[in-house]
Design a protein around this motif. Structure first.
Motif, PDB file in Angstrom:
ATOM      1  N   PHE A 174       0.806  -1.212   0.000  1.00 36.03           N
ATOM      2  CA  PHE A 174       0.000   0.000   0.000  1.00 36.03           C
ATOM      3  C   PHE A 174       0.851   1.279   0.000  1.00 36.03           C
ATOM      4  O   PHE A 174       0.647   2.175   0.820  1.00 36.03           O
ATOM      5  N   PRO A 175       1.797   1.391  -0.936  1.00 45.93           N
ATOM      6  CA  PRO A 175       2.706   2.553  -0.929  1.00 45.93           C
ATOM      7  C   PRO A 175       2.051   3.849  -1.360  1.00 45.93           C
ATOM      8  O   PRO A 175       2.651   4.914  -1.219  1.00 45.93           O
ATOM      9  N   SER A 176       0.828   3.790  -1.895  1.00 46.05           N
ATOM     10  CA  SER A 176       0.175   5.016  -2.341  1.00 46.05           C
ATOM     11  C   SER A 176      -0.657   5.669  -1.241  1.00 46.05           C
ATOM     12  O   SER A 176      -1.294   6.688  -1.466  1.00 46.05           O
ATOM     13  N   CYS A 177      -0.661   5.076  -0.037  1.00 45.49           N
ATOM     14  CA  CYS A 177      -1.422   5.675   1.062  1.00 45.49           C
ATOM     15  C   CYS A 177      -0.572   5.683   2.329  1.00 45.49           C
ATOM     16  O   CYS A 177       0.510   5.095   2.385  1.00 45.49           O
ATOM     17  N   TRP A 178      -1.075   6.352   3.360  1.00 44.18           N
ATOM     18  CA  TRP A 178      -0.310   6.553   4.590  1.00 44.18           C
ATOM     19  C   TRP A 178      -0.910   5.803   5.771  1.00 44.18           C
ATOM     20  O   TRP A 178      -0.588   6.110   6.924  1.00 44.18           O
ATOM     21  N   CYS A 179      -1.762   4.828   5.519  1.00 43.63           N
ATOM     22  CA  CYS A 179      -2.424   4.134   6.626  1.00 43.63           C
ATOM     23  C   CYS A 179      -1.879   2.740   6.932  1.00 43.63           C
ATOM     24  O   CYS A 179      -2.435   2.061   7.782  1.00 43.63           O
ATOM     25  N   PRO A 180      -0.819   2.253   6.270  1.00 45.09           N
ATOM     26  CA  PRO A 180      -0.471   0.849   6.490  1.00 45.09           C
ATOM     27  C   PRO A 180       0.305   0.574   7.773  1.00 45.09           C
ATOM     28  O   PRO A 180       1.074   1.397   8.262  1.00 45.09           O
ATOM     29  N   TYR A 181       0.077  -0.620   8.301  1.00 42.82           N
ATOM     30  CA  TYR A 181       0.906  -1.208   9.346  1.00 42.82           C
ATOM     31  C   TYR A 181       1.867  -2.195   8.672  1.00 42.82           C
ATOM     32  O   TYR A 181       1.896  -2.316   7.449  1.00 42.82           O
ATOM     33  N   GLY A 182       2.605  -2.928   9.482  1.00 43.29           N
ATOM     34  CA  GLY A 182       3.529  -3.915   8.965  1.00 43.29           C
ATOM     35  C   GLY A 182       2.865  -5.271   8.765  1.00 43.29           C
ATOM     36  O   GLY A 182       1.757  -5.526   9.257  1.00 43.29           O
ATOM     37  N   LEU A 183       3.567  -6.155   8.041  1.00 43.23           N
ATOM     38  CA  LEU A 183       3.092  -7.509   7.790  1.00 43.23           C
ATOM     39  C   LEU A 183       4.052  -8.512   8.423  1.00 43.23           C
ATOM     40  O   LEU A 183       5.245  -8.216   8.597  1.00 43.23           O
ATOM     41  N   PRO A 184       3.581  -9.714   8.744  1.00 39.23           N
ATOM     42  CA  PRO A 184       4.460 -10.723   9.325  1.00 39.23           C
ATOM     43  C   PRO A 184       5.587 -11.105   8.362  1.00 39.23           C
ATOM     44  O   PRO A 184       5.462 -10.952   7.145  1.00 39.23           O
ATOM     45  N   ALA A 185       6.661 -11.611   8.906  1.00 36.78           N
ATOM     46  CA  ALA A 185       7.798 -12.047   8.093  1.00 36.78           C
ATOM     47  C   ALA A 185       7.334 -13.075   7.065  1.00 36.78           C
ATOM     48  O   ALA A 185       6.603 -14.018   7.386  1.00 36.78           O
ATOM     49  N   GLY A 186       7.742 -12.875   5.820  1.00 40.32           N
ATOM     50  CA  GLY A 186       7.422 -13.801   4.745  1.00 40.32           C
ATOM     51  C   GLY A 186       6.105 -13.531   4.040  1.00 40.32           C
ATOM     52  O   GLY A 186       5.845 -14.117   2.980  1.00 40.32           O
ATOM     53  N   MET A 187       5.269 -12.644   4.597  1.00 34.59           N
ATOM     54  CA  MET A 187       3.957 -12.394   3.986  1.00 34.59           C
ATOM     55  C   MET A 187       4.101 -11.727   2.622  1.00 34.59           C
ATOM     56  O   MET A 187       3.436 -12.108   1.660  1.00 34.59           O
ATOM     57  N   SER A 188       4.965 -10.716   2.533  1.00 32.82           N
ATOM     58  CA  SER A 188       5.155 -10.036   1.249  1.00 32.82           C
ATOM     59  C   SER A 188       5.679 -10.999   0.193  1.00 32.82           C
ATOM     60  O   SER A 188       5.253 -10.960  -0.969  1.00 32.82           O
ATOM     61  N   GLU A 189       6.605 -11.870   0.595  1.00 34.67           N
ATOM     62  CA  GLU A 189       7.165 -12.831  -0.354  1.00 34.67           C
ATOM     63  C   GLU A 189       6.081 -13.785  -0.857  1.00 34.67           C
ATOM     64  O   GLU A 189       6.050 -14.145  -2.047  1.00 34.67           O
ATOM     65  N   ALA A 190       5.187 -14.204   0.043  1.00 34.28           N
ATOM     66  CA  ALA A 190       4.090 -15.091  -0.371  1.00 34.28           C
ATOM     67  C   ALA A 190       3.149 -14.377  -1.334  1.00 34.28           C
ATOM     68  O   ALA A 190       2.652 -14.979  -2.297  1.00 34.28           O
ATOM     69  N   MET A 191       2.916 -13.106  -1.102  1.00 39.87           N
ATOM     70  CA  MET A 191       2.044 -12.334  -1.990  1.00 39.87           C
ATOM     71  C   MET A 191       2.672 -12.178  -3.373  1.00 39.87           C
ATOM     72  O   MET A 191       1.999 -12.319  -4.399  1.00 39.87           O
ATOM     73  N   VAL A 192       3.964 -11.883  -3.405  1.00 40.29           N
ATOM     74  CA  VAL A 192       4.646 -11.754  -4.694  1.00 40.29           C
ATOM     75  C   VAL A 192       4.609 -13.090  -5.447  1.00 40.29           C
ATOM     76  O   VAL A 192       4.388 -13.128  -6.664  1.00 40.29           O
ATOM     77  N   ALA A 193       4.805 -14.194  -4.728  1.00 43.18           N
ATOM     78  CA  ALA A 193       4.755 -15.515  -5.363  1.00 43.18           C
ATOM     79  C   ALA A 193       3.359 -15.788  -5.936  1.00 43.18           C
ATOM     80  O   ALA A 193       3.223 -16.354  -7.032  1.00 43.18           O
ATOM     81  N   ALA A 194       2.318 -15.383  -5.204  1.00 48.59           N
ATOM     82  CA  ALA A 194       0.949 -15.575  -5.693  1.00 48.59           C
ATOM     83  C   ALA A 194       0.717 -14.776  -6.972  1.00 48.59           C
ATOM     84  O   ALA A 194       0.093 -15.266  -7.926  1.00 48.59           O
ATOM     85  N   TRP A 195       1.214 -13.559  -6.997  1.00 51.73           N
ATOM     86  CA  TRP A 195       1.080 -12.723  -8.198  1.00 51.73           C
ATOM     87  C   TRP A 195       1.823 -13.340  -9.378  1.00 51.73           C
ATOM     88  O   TRP A 195       1.298 -13.408 -10.501  1.00 51.73           O
ATOM     89  N   ARG A 196       3.042 -13.811  -9.147  1.00 45.68           N
ATOM     90  CA  ARG A 196       3.837 -14.402 -10.233  1.00 45.68           C
ATOM     91  C   ARG A 196       3.164 -15.646 -10.796  1.00 45.68           C
ATOM     92  O   ARG A 196       3.252 -15.920 -12.005  1.00 45.68           O
ATOM     93  N   ALA A 197       2.474 -16.405  -9.947  1.00 44.03           N
ATOM     94  CA  ALA A 197       1.781 -17.606 -10.422  1.00 44.03           C
ATOM     95  C   ALA A 197       0.692 -17.261 -11.428  1.00 44.03           C
ATOM     96  O   ALA A 197       0.396 -18.052 -12.322  1.00 44.03           O
ATOM     97  N   GLU A 198       0.110 -16.085 -11.307  1.00 45.74           N
ATOM     98  CA  GLU A 198      -0.963 -15.676 -12.211  1.00 45.74           C
ATOM     99  C   GLU A 198      -0.445 -15.088 -13.518  1.00 45.74           C
ATOM    100  O   GLU A 198      -1.084 -15.225 -14.561  1.00 45.74           O
ATOM    101  N   VAL A 199       0.695 -14.399 -13.484  1.00 42.70           N
ATOM    102  CA  VAL A 199       1.168 -13.701 -14.686  1.00 42.70           C
ATOM    103  C   VAL A 199       2.185 -14.505 -15.480  1.00 42.70           C
ATOM    104  O   VAL A 199       2.500 -14.156 -16.621  1.00 42.70           O
ATOM    105  N   GLY A 200       2.680 -15.612 -14.908  1.00 42.66           N
ATOM    106  CA  GLY A 200       3.731 -16.371 -15.572  1.00 42.66           C
ATOM    107  C   GLY A 200       3.343 -16.917 -16.926  1.00 42.66           C
ATOM    108  O   GLY A 200       4.182 -17.031 -17.831  1.00 42.66           O
ATOM    109  N   GLY A 201       2.063 -17.255 -17.105  1.00 43.11           N
ATOM    110  CA  GLY A 201       1.632 -17.791 -18.390  1.00 43.11           C
ATOM    111  C   GLY A 201       1.663 -16.759 -19.502  1.00 43.11           C
ATOM    112  O   GLY A 201       1.790 -17.113 -20.684  1.00 43.11           O
ATOM    113  N   VAL A 202       1.547 -15.472 -19.158  1.00 43.54           N
ATOM    114  CA  VAL A 202       1.567 -14.403 -20.154  1.00 43.54           C
ATOM    115  C   VAL A 202       2.973 -13.842 -20.320  1.00 43.54           C
ATOM    116  O   VAL A 202       3.403 -13.527 -21.435  1.00 43.54           O
ATOM    117  N   TRP A 203       3.693 -13.710 -19.213  1.00 44.14           N
ATOM    118  CA  TRP A 203       5.063 -13.178 -19.235  1.00 44.14           C
ATOM    119  C   TRP A 203       5.995 -14.200 -18.589  1.00 44.14           C
ATOM    120  O   TRP A 203       6.396 -14.055 -17.425  1.00 44.14           O
TER     121      TRP A 203
END
Length: 399
Positions: free
Chosen positions: A270-299
């Motif tokens: 949420f870098p476009s807003c000023w309201c975020p808290y932190g996430l647990p260790a590894g959460m961002s990495e899991a989110m990026v992996a989920a995103w890559r699983a969806e776009v890998g077939g196109v790119w």
């Protein structure tokens, strides 16, 4: 988003609701004109809105046609300078409504009118926003919401890949003179202005190699062929967590741009807003992996870490520079950090956390000049706001 229409604007007589009543009356006129018979709306429920825009749920009280029971109306004030949120909202919904129903991750556009500057949308109901999950007490529900957001973003990118020409044609037809990506203007301004701002505010120098890295990032995203539709903003209030997954709302900056720039919103949530808290260790990495699983077939090249991770760091740096350029001049004004001032960390802490993460990820890739510069900024923030500024508390759901 969702709006419920009532038996007509006359049912609400509170003078304070004149903008709401005008929006409902305009929506009735637009719907009646489109369908060729009178449509009456009732029971307006204000849903908020950014700036001076009006967002209202309404009930369809009378219509000879088959319309949903409730709708959402969004009405915008006049455009300011080169920014016209209405144009981006209307064009985004036109583009996305043309997708097959099973691929649509957004409300369907029912009607729109440029003269009235409004859109009428499908009501997605009263499902919780992602923000509600994160600010709640159920860690599993918050985690599912975040991963659903990441998957949905990837599917949105995959299903709108290469739609530049369509989006541009719709913008021209809309008669809009604003830029295709509203954030792009600010990114270039941040690139030019942040080094001076850091030097004057905190006596932090920005070495040449760091400036060159940022310039390379801007050039790369401007010429990238990995392009698809982007909602542009990433605030958790703009994502509905439904039984069918996350659905995106609010396209006041909707555009087609490099998809990795959006992926960086998962690493720097949420870098476009000023309201975020932190996430647990590894959460961002899991989110990026989920995103890559969806776009890998196109790119498929994005499955290669040697290609993807450097681009992700470039996008991350641009978001951090942009938020710093926007936030630093007013960092000492004790402004609320977001839509819920009682729930939000100080802006200085939010900003410091972004530089801390940039430092760590730059070190992991061996980009030492960027890491050293990030460390200098973190030191300046800690020196001014104390050591607590470098420790962003977790979202309540994860405590």
């Amino acid at each position: 988003m969702s709006v419920e229409i009532t038996a007509g604007p006359a049912d609400v007589d509170d003078a304070d609701h004149s903008d709401l009543l005008a929006a409902v009356a305009a929506a009735e006129s637009v719907l009646s004109g489109r369908f060729g018979a009178q449509v009456r709306l009732a029971d307006p429920e204000r849903l908020g809105g950014a700036g001076r825009s009006v967002v209202v749920r309404v009930r369809v009280a009378a219509t000879p046609f088959s319309l949903p029971r409730t709708l959402v109306v969004k009405r915008y004030p006049s455009a300011v300078a080169d920014r016209d949120p209405f144009a981006h909202e209307a064009v985004s919904h036109k583009l996305l409504t043309a997708l097959p129903g099973e691929d649509r991750l957004t409300p369907e556009l029912v009607a729109q009118d440029s003269a009235e500057r409004l859109v009428v949308l499908e009501d997605l109901g009263k499902a919780p926003r992602l923000a509600e999950k994160l600010l709640g007490s159920d860690a599993r529900a918050a985690e599912r919401g975040l991963l659903s957001w990441a998957h949905a973003m990837g599917r949105l990118h995959a299903t709108t890949a290469g739609r530049d020409a369509d989006f541009d044609a719709l913008m021209r037809r809309q008669g809009s003179q604003c830029c295709a990506d509203p954030i792009a203007v600010d990114v270039h301004a941040a690139l030019a202005g942040l080094p001076t701002l850091l030097a004057e505010a905190w006596d932090v120098d920005t070495p040449g190699p760091v400036v060159e890295f940022a310039e390379q990032a801007v050039r790369g995203f401007g010429t990238s062929r990995r392009r698809a539709f982007s909602p542009s903003t990433s605030c958790p209030d703009n994502h509905l967590v439904t039984s069918k997954g996350v659905r995106f709302l609010d396209f006041e900056g909707g555009c087609v741009r490099d998809i990795v720039f959006d992926a960086a919103c998962l690493r720097v949530p949420f870098p476009s807003c000023w309201c975020p808290y932190g996430l647990p260790a590894g959460m961002s990495e899991a989110m990026v992996a989920a995103w890559r699983a969806e776009v890998g077939g196109v790119w498929p090249d994005l499955d290669d870490d040697a290609i993807f991770l450097p681009k992700l760091l470039e996008a991350q740096l641009l978001w951090v520079w942009l938020s710093t350029w926007r936030g630093l001049p007013r960092l000492d004004l004790a402004l609320p950090s977001g839509h819920r001032p009682l729930d939000s960390p100080p802006r200085s802490t939010v900003l410091a956390s972004r530089w801390v993460r940039l430092r760590a990820d730059a070190l992991a890739l061996g980009v030492k000049p960027v890491a050293a510069h990030a460390e200098a900024v973190v030191d300046a923030l800690v020196g001014r706001y104390g050591h607590a500024s470098a420790e962003l508390p977790l979202y309540p759901a994860f405590r």
